[in-house]
Design a protein around this motif. Structure first.
Motif, PDB file in Angstrom:
ATOM      1  N   ILE A  35      34.054  37.496  37.985  1.00 55.21           N
ATOM      2  CA  ILE A  35      33.148  37.279  39.015  1.00 55.21           C
ATOM      3  C   ILE A  35      33.897  36.168  39.878  1.00 55.21           C
ATOM      4  N   ASN A  36      34.265  34.980  39.301  1.00 51.21           N
ATOM      5  CA  ASN A  36      35.011  34.094  40.288  1.00 51.21           C
ATOM      6  C   ASN A  36      36.117  34.524  40.991  1.00 51.21           C
ATOM      7  N   VAL A  37      37.236  35.498  40.522  1.00 54.30           N
ATOM      8  CA  VAL A  37      37.835  36.234  41.126  1.00 54.30           C
ATOM      9  C   VAL A  37      37.602  36.885  42.231  1.00 54.30           C
ATOM     10  N   ALA A  38      36.475  38.001  42.012  1.00 60.90           N
ATOM     11  CA  ALA A  38      35.846  38.699  43.093  1.00 60.90           C
ATOM     12  C   ALA A  38      35.342  37.698  44.060  1.00 60.90           C
ATOM     13  N   SER A  39      34.496  36.937  43.673  1.00 61.00           N
ATOM     14  CA  SER A  39      33.732  35.856  44.615  1.00 61.00           C
ATOM     15  C   SER A  39      34.593  35.366  45.642  1.00 61.00           C
ATOM     16  N   GLN A  40      35.963  34.829  45.186  1.00 57.40           N
ATOM     17  CA  GLN A  40      36.817  34.345  45.921  1.00 57.40           C
ATOM     18  C   GLN A  40      37.513  35.160  46.883  1.00 57.40           C
ATOM     19  N   HIS A  41      37.803  36.300  46.066  1.00 55.67           N
ATOM     20  CA  HIS A  41      38.432  37.512  47.057  1.00 55.67           C
ATOM     21  C   HIS A  41      37.442  37.858  48.284  1.00 55.67           C
ATOM     22  N   ILE A  42      36.442  37.914  48.075  1.00 56.54           N
ATOM     23  CA  ILE A  42      35.291  38.355  48.936  1.00 56.54           C
ATOM     24  C   ILE A  42      35.130  37.279  50.356  1.00 56.54           C
ATOM     25  N   GLY A 139      28.140  44.530  46.176  1.00 58.13           N
ATOM     26  CA  GLY A 139      29.476  44.521  46.485  1.00 58.13           C
ATOM     27  C   GLY A 139      30.425  43.634  45.258  1.00 58.13           C
ATOM     28  N   CYS A 140      29.925  42.510  45.232  1.00 57.28           N
ATOM     29  CA  CYS A 140      30.487  41.645  44.217  1.00 57.28           C
ATOM     30  C   CYS A 140      30.534  42.325  42.918  1.00 57.28           C
ATOM     31  N   LEU A 141      29.290  42.838  42.570  1.00 59.82           N
ATOM     32  CA  LEU A 141      29.398  43.717  41.164  1.00 59.82           C
ATOM     33  C   LEU A 141      30.191  44.643  41.128  1.00 59.82           C
ATOM     34  N   LEU A 142      30.489  45.493  42.086  1.00 61.68           N
ATOM     35  CA  LEU A 142      31.344  46.791  42.254  1.00 61.68           C
ATOM     36  C   LEU A 142      32.687  46.345  42.134  1.00 61.68           C
ATOM     37  N   LEU A 143      33.052  45.225  42.583  1.00 59.35           N
ATOM     38  CA  LEU A 143      34.459  44.724  42.488  1.00 59.35           C
ATOM     39  C   LEU A 143      34.573  44.353  41.208  1.00 59.35           C
ATOM     40  N   VAL A 144      33.757  43.274  40.728  1.00 56.55           N
ATOM     41  CA  VAL A 144      34.007  43.033  39.416  1.00 56.55           C
ATOM     42  C   VAL A 144      34.289  44.190  38.572  1.00 56.55           C
ATOM     43  N   GLU A 145      33.421  45.316  38.559  1.00 55.60           N
ATOM     44  CA  GLU A 145      33.498  46.776  37.639  1.00 55.60           C
ATOM     45  C   GLU A 145      34.666  47.143  37.902  1.00 55.60           C
ATOM     46  N   TRP A 146      35.121  46.999  39.255  1.00 59.34           N
ATOM     47  CA  TRP A 146      36.673  47.628  39.502  1.00 59.34           C
ATOM     48  C   TRP A 146      37.720  46.992  38.764  1.00 59.34           C
ATOM     49  N   LEU A 147      37.640  45.704  38.913  1.00 56.59           N
ATOM     50  CA  LEU A 147      38.571  44.834  38.254  1.00 56.59           C
ATOM     51  C   LEU A 147      38.706  44.902  36.652  1.00 56.59           C
ATOM     52  N   TYR A 148      37.584  45.195  36.035  1.00 62.81           N
ATOM     53  CA  TYR A 148      37.249  45.173  34.724  1.00 62.81           C
ATOM     54  C   TYR A 148      37.656  46.561  34.440  1.00 62.81           C
ATOM     55  N   ILE A 170      46.861  56.698  41.117  1.00 62.02           N
ATOM     56  CA  ILE A 170      46.026  55.473  40.879  1.00 62.02           C
ATOM     57  C   ILE A 170      45.649  54.464  41.926  1.00 62.02           C
ATOM     58  N   LEU A 171      44.328  54.345  42.353  1.00 63.84           N
ATOM     59  CA  LEU A 171      44.186  53.457  43.610  1.00 63.84           C
ATOM     60  C   LEU A 171      44.553  52.101  43.404  1.00 63.84           C
ATOM     61  N   GLN A 172      45.352  51.697  44.130  1.00 64.88           N
ATOM     62  CA  GLN A 172      45.949  50.194  44.042  1.00 64.88           C
ATOM     63  C   GLN A 172      45.180  49.200  44.720  1.00 64.88           C
ATOM     64  N   GLN A 173      44.362  49.649  45.888  1.00 66.69           N
ATOM     65  CA  GLN A 173      43.450  48.698  46.602  1.00 66.69           C
ATOM     66  C   GLN A 173      41.937  48.930  46.452  1.00 66.69           C
ATOM     67  N   ILE A 174      41.359  48.016  46.893  1.00 65.49           N
ATOM     68  CA  ILE A 174      40.087  47.797  46.626  1.00 65.49           C
ATOM     69  C   ILE A 174      39.480  49.008  47.300  1.00 65.49           C
ATOM     70  N   PRO A 175      38.428  49.908  46.630  1.00 61.29           N
ATOM     71  CA  PRO A 175      37.889  51.064  46.943  1.00 61.29           C
ATOM     72  C   PRO A 175      37.024  50.607  48.337  1.00 61.29           C
ATOM     73  N   GLU A 176      37.266  51.685  49.089  1.00 59.79           N
ATOM     74  CA  GLU A 176      36.450  51.685  50.464  1.00 59.79           C
ATOM     75  C   GLU A 176      34.875  51.391  50.247  1.00 59.79           C
ATOM     76  N   VAL A 177      34.372  52.218  49.154  1.00 63.00           N
ATOM     77  CA  VAL A 177      32.961  52.100  48.854  1.00 63.00           C
ATOM     78  C   VAL A 177      32.580  50.747  48.556  1.00 63.00           C
TER      79      VAL A 177
END
Length: 191
Positions: A35-42, A139-148, A170-177
Motif C-alpha cells: 500500500i505504501n509503495v503503491a501510494s508513493q508511486h501514484i 486505482g491504488c487497490l489495483l496497483l497493490v494487487e498487481w504488485l502482489y 510478461i507485462l513489466q509496466q503498470i497495466p493501462e487499466v
C-alpha cells in the motif's frame, strides 16, 4: 510496518481486494508495504500530494490577482502574507481579501493585485482529499494487487515464460487499466 500518512487505501480494503481473510494477519506487514509503495508511486506518477495536508508555498508577486498553488484542491487557506522584505513576521503583512475558487484550484484576490517582487508572497494552505475519491482508491487497490500478484508469480526480471509450446510475454509496466483510474488526478501543468 505501518501505513504512511499518504496511504490511499486501508489495510482492510487491500486484504479484501487480494482475497485475504480479515482474520489472517501473517501477511499484514507485506500488504501495508505494498500500500505504501503503491501510494508513493501514484503520488510520483500524478505529480501531486493527494491526501489532505498542510503546505507552505512562496510566490513571486507579478501584479496578478490570483495564485495557483502547486497542490490542489485547496480546502483551506490558513494565511496569506505579502512582504517585500521576505520576513513575513509583521502582522500587517497578512492579507484577508481573497476567496478560494469552487474547484479548489486557485486563490483569487478581491479588488486588489499582488505587488511585484521576488518570493514576496507566502501562502499557507491545506490541500488534498480528506476522503479519497473511489476511483483513485480503486486505482491504488489495483496497483497493490498487481504488485502482489507480480511478486507471487515469480516474474520479477523476466520478460516472458514458456507455457507448453508457446512463449507468453510478461507485462513489466503498470497495466493501462490501472493508469486509467489515475489519469484524472495527474498534474497536467507545471507548478
Amino acid at each position: 510496518m505501518a501505513l504512511r500518512s499518504n496511504a490511499l487505501t486501508t489495510l482492510s480494503q487491500a486484504k479484501a481486494q487480494l482475497g485475504i481473510p480479515a482474520s489472517e494477519t501473517s501477511l499484514d506487514a507485506r500488504v501495508e508495504l505494498l500500500i505504501n509503495v503503491a501510494s508513493q508511486h501514484i503520488e510520483t506518477w500524478t505529480g501531486r500530494k493527494l491526501k489532505s495536508q498542510a503546505h507552505t508555498q512562496f510566490f513571486d508577486g507579478r501584479r496578478q490577482n490570483c495564485l495557483v498553488p502547486a497542490e490542489y484542491p485547496v480546502t483551506a487557506v490558513e494565511e496569506l502574507r505579502v512582504d517585500q522584505s521576505n520576513e513575513f513576521a509583521d502582522p500587517s503583512t497578512v492579507w484577508d481579501n481573497y476567496v478560494v475558487t469552487d474547484d479548489g484550484m486557485t486563490v483569487t484576490l478581491l479588488d486588489c493585485y499582488l505587488p511585484q517582487g521576488y518570493h514576496n508572497v507566502k501562502l499557507t494552505y491545506t490541500a488534498g482529499y480528506t476522503e479519497i475519491p473511489a476511483d483513485l482508491e480503486y486505482g491504488c487497490l489495483l496497483l497493490v494487487e498487481w504488485l502482489y500478484r507480480f511478486k507471487n508469480a515469480g516474474d520479477i526480471g523476466r520478460t516472458s515464460k514458456n507455457k507448453g509450446d508457446e512463449s507468453v510475454g510478461i507485462l513489466q509496466q503498470i497495466p493501462e487499466v490501472i493508469l486509467e483510474h489515475l489519469k484524472p488526478y495527474k498534474r497536467l501543468e507545471v507548478p
